[in-house]
Structure formats: structure tokens, C-alpha cells
Design a protein around this motif. Structure first.
Motif, PDB file in Angstrom:
ATOM      1  N   LYS A   1       3.969   1.834  -4.759  1.00 21.65           N
ATOM      2  CA  LYS A   1       4.826   1.372  -5.648  1.00 21.65           C
ATOM      3  C   LYS A   1       4.368   1.097  -6.968  1.00 21.65           C
ATOM      4  O   LYS A   1       4.871   1.836  -8.009  1.00 21.65           O
ATOM      5  CB  LYS A   1       5.696   0.118  -4.966  1.00 21.65           C
TER       6      LYS A   1
ATOM      7  N   THR B   1       1.398   2.049  -8.059  1.00 19.27           N
ATOM      8  CA  THR B   1       0.636   3.311  -8.624  1.00 19.27           C
ATOM      9  C   THR B   1       1.593   4.326  -9.259  1.00 19.27           C
ATOM     10  O   THR B   1       1.420   4.555 -10.206  1.00 19.27           O
ATOM     11  CB  THR B   1       0.173   4.004  -7.179  1.00 19.27           C
TER      12      THR B   1
ATOM     13  N   GLY C   1       0.873  -1.200   0.081  1.00 18.90           N
ATOM     14  CA  GLY C   1      -0.147  -0.034   0.119  1.00 18.90           C
ATOM     15  C   GLY C   1       0.842   1.400   0.032  1.00 18.90           C
ATOM     16  O   GLY C   1       0.299   2.413  -0.063  1.00 18.90           O
TER      17      GLY C   1
HETATM   18  P1  ADP Z   1       1.808  -1.014  -3.300  1.00 20.17           P
HETATM   19  O1  ADP Z   1       2.160  -1.297  -4.813  1.00 20.17           O
HETATM   20  O2  ADP Z   1       2.981  -0.320  -2.885  1.00 20.17           O
HETATM   21  O3  ADP Z   1       1.437  -2.127  -2.381  1.00 20.17           O
HETATM   22  P2  ADP Z   1      -0.308   0.422  -4.471  1.00 20.17           P
HETATM   23  O4  ADP Z   1       0.310   1.314  -5.258  1.00 20.17           O
HETATM   24  O5  ADP Z   1      -0.886  -0.916  -5.098  1.00 20.17           O
HETATM   25  O6  ADP Z   1       0.733   0.037  -3.238  1.00 20.17           O
HETATM   26  O7  ADP Z   1      -1.452   1.199  -3.798  1.00 20.17           O
HETATM   27  C1  ADP Z   1      -1.304   2.489  -2.943  1.00 20.17           C
HETATM   28  C2  ADP Z   1      -2.694   2.912  -2.645  1.00 20.17           C
HETATM   29  O8  ADP Z   1      -3.141   3.519  -4.033  1.00 20.17           O
HETATM   30  C3  ADP Z   1      -3.674   1.790  -2.194  1.00 20.17           C
HETATM   31  O9  ADP Z   1      -4.253   2.504  -1.099  1.00 20.17           O
HETATM   32  C4  ADP Z   1      -4.524   1.509  -3.386  1.00 20.17           C
HETATM   33  O10 ADP Z   1      -5.724   1.332  -2.806  1.00 20.17           O
HETATM   34  C5  ADP Z   1      -4.466   2.826  -4.013  1.00 20.17           C
HETATM   35  N1  ADP Z   1      -4.857   2.760  -5.381  1.00 20.17           N
HETATM   36  C6  ADP Z   1      -4.194   2.312  -6.409  1.00 20.17           C
HETATM   37  N2  ADP Z   1      -4.505   2.249  -7.582  1.00 20.17           N
HETATM   38  C7  ADP Z   1      -5.841   2.690  -7.535  1.00 20.17           C
HETATM   39  C8  ADP Z   1      -7.228   2.933  -8.300  1.00 20.17           C
HETATM   40  N3  ADP Z   1      -6.923   2.712  -9.365  1.00 20.17           N
HETATM   41  N4  ADP Z   1      -8.414   3.326  -7.951  1.00 20.17           N
HETATM   42  C9  ADP Z   1      -8.446   3.465  -6.322  1.00 20.17           C
HETATM   43  N5  ADP Z   1      -7.263   3.150  -5.684  1.00 20.17           N
HETATM   44  C10 ADP Z   1      -5.877   2.888  -6.024  1.00 20.17           C
END
Ligand code: ADP
Ligand code: MG
Length: 254
Positions: A43, A45, A40
Motif C-alpha cells: 500500500k 509503495t 507488506g
Molecule cells: P504496506 O504499506 O502495505 O504495509 P509496503 O508498501 O510498505 O507495504 O511494503 C511492500 C513491500 O515492498 C515490502 O516487502 C517492503 O519491504 C518493500 N519495499 C517498499 N519500499 C521499499 C524500498 N524502498 N526498498 C526495498 N524494499 C521496499
């Protein structure tokens, strides 16, 4: 000297909830950089934003001296910056060979199928692409399954095919999002060896991976993200010893 990839002041919210709130770092050409942080942290994103899947709310991304913020993914791939996905995405009915052919480097503004239907020049190009597909399959030891359907590959072979897809674009830099996730230890070692080999061949790599032993073995430097921000950066030993990094990981567990 400017960095190959520059990430500056990136913020992004989804439905009013902040996912990234200030990501800043640079990646030098020729490095195999690790990107770590608790689940979370943002990364994946960040990779989505760098590769053009989403636009940031604020901040900018530069690649090879050019501002690529908000460009279409295809344009970014053409510049030589390619990402892989956690799951090999799909054209399940295609063979490994056909799958690789789909991702060959295009002429600017040109689609593969129109290139292929263009007579002698198209046929020459198809032959070059086929040669490239075979040599990448060989490099990744997928040559013995090159005519198999993608659905018949093992999990590890699918991961390798995903790397092969990225290589078809003749990348200068690859972003890898957990390329070893869900793969058995033998194959993990094999994928790690492939990544080292790609790095030695001159491709700059940024690797997201949760297995710290692999990060320690492969990556220098290591960038740490937590709660949507860059926390610190340095050698694996230095970031692992940083109390803020330990806190970020522990904070999530409790
Ligand atoms: P990591 O890859 O470091 O585990 P993420 O990038 O997957 O983290 O997630 C970071 C945050 O962004 C999370 O809270 C996730 O729910 C949110 N998030 C990422 N993409 C989306 C999206 N398309 N819509 C809503 N929330 C998102
Ligand atoms: Mg992720």
C-alpha cells in the motif's frame, strides 16, 4: 466519465524482489476510498509511486485525465494530488505557521522564497498565503498552537499539521497513509471527523488505515490489496465478507 485517479498494471521490484506485481484500480472524484490489506501488501509503495517518489517498472498512473507516470513529485502536487506521510516530516525548529507557509501553492516553476522577494506582488502573495495558513490552522483547530515549534506539538497535533500541510497545496485529492497510527482514541475520532469534513468540502480522499472500524465508518468503496496486487473492491460489508480477503489476512497471521 473517466475516474479522477487511474492506476493501471503497476509493477515494481526492489533489488530483484517484487513489491508490486499488478495493481489496478480507479478512484472516482468525490469519494472517500479506503485502501486496505495486510502488512507488506504494498500500500505505501503504491502511494510512493502515485505521488512520484518512485517510478513504476511497468504500468501507468493517470490523474484528472492526464498521464502522470514518473513525473516529479512537485509537478504532481501542482496538478492537485497530494500525499501525507506517516510521520510529520521535518523542520523541527519552525513554528506551525512557518511550516504551513513553506507548503503554500507555488506559481508554476517558481519557488516560494523567490516569490516572496519580488516586491509588491510577492508581498500580496505572502499575505494571501498567511491568510490561508491561518484559516487551515483554524479549520484543524491548531490555531491556539500556531506559534509553537513543531517539536512541541503532541503526536496527534503533528498528524493534523501533516494534513494541514497537504491542504496548503489546495488539493483536489489527498492520499493519506495511516493518519491515525499511534494516536489515542479521542484524537483518532477527531482526525476522522476532520477527514469527513474535508470529504464533504469536495476533496477526494484515499485512506490507508489498518483500523477496520474506522474504514467501515468512513470509507466507500474499499479497495483490498494483498501480496502486491489488487484483490477486490466494493463496500466494506462486501469486501469483509469475501473469503479471499479473509484468507489474505489470515494467511499473514499463520
Ligand atoms: P504496506 O504499506 O502495505 O504495509 P509496503 O508498501 O510498505 O507495504 O511494503 C511492500 C513491500 O515492498 C515490502 O516487502 C517492503 O519491504 C518493500 N519495499 C517498499 N519500499 C521499499 C524500498 N524502498 N526498498 C526495498 N524494499 C521496499
Ligand atoms: Mg504502509
Amino acid at each position: 466519465m473517466s475516474a479522477l485517479l487511474g492506476v493501471r498494471g503497476i509493477t515494481r521490484s526492489f533489488y530483484g524482489v517484487s513489491a508490486l506485481s499488478g495493481v489496478d484500480f480507479e478512484i472516482e472524484e468525490g469519494t472517500l476510498t479506503g485502501l486496505i490489506g495486510p502488512n507488506g501488501a504494498g500500500k505505501s509503495t503504491l502511494f510512493n509511486i502515485v505521488s512520484g517518489a518512485f517510478a513504476p517498472d511497468r504500468g501507468n498512473i493517470s490523474f484528472a485525465g492526464e498521464d502522470i507516470t514518473g513525473r516529479a513529485p512537485r509537478r504532481i502536487v501542482e496538478r492537485g494530488l497530494v500525499r501525507t506521510f506517516q510521520l510529520a516530516r521535518g523542520f523541527p525548529k519552525l513554528s506551525v505557521f512557518q511550516h504551513l507557509m513553506l507548503y503554500g501553492p507555488h506559481q508554476p516553476g517558481e519557488h516560494l522564497w523567490s516569490a516572496l522577494s519580488r516586491g509588491a506582488a510577492g508581498r500580496k502573495r505572502e499575505a494571501e498565503l498567511a491568510e490561508r495558513a491561518f484559516s487551515i490552522a483554524k479549520r484543524l483547530r491548531l490555531d491556539h498552537v500556531i506559534d509553537n515549534r513543531v517539536t512541541h506539538l503532541s503526536g496527534g497535533q503533528k498528524k493534523l499539521l501533516e494534513i494541514g500541510r497537504a491542504l496548503m497545496a489546495e488539493p483536489r485529492m489527498i492520499l493519506l497513509d495511516e493518519p491515525m497510527a499511534g494516536v489515542n482514541p479521542t484524537l483518532t475520532g477527531e482526525i476522522a471527523a476532520h477527514l469527513s469534513e474535508l470529504h464533504r468540502s469536495g476533496i477526494t480522499i484515499c485512506l490507508i488505515e489498518h483500523d477496520m472500524a474506522l474504514i467501515r465508518e468512513l470509507c466507500d468503496p474499499v479497495i483490498v490489496m494483498a501480496e502486491g496486487k489488487t484483490l477486490t473492491e466494493g463496500s466494506f460489508a462486501a469486501v469483509a465478507a469475501d473469503p479471499r480477503v479473509q484468507e489474505a489476512y489470515l494467511g499473514r497471521r499463520h
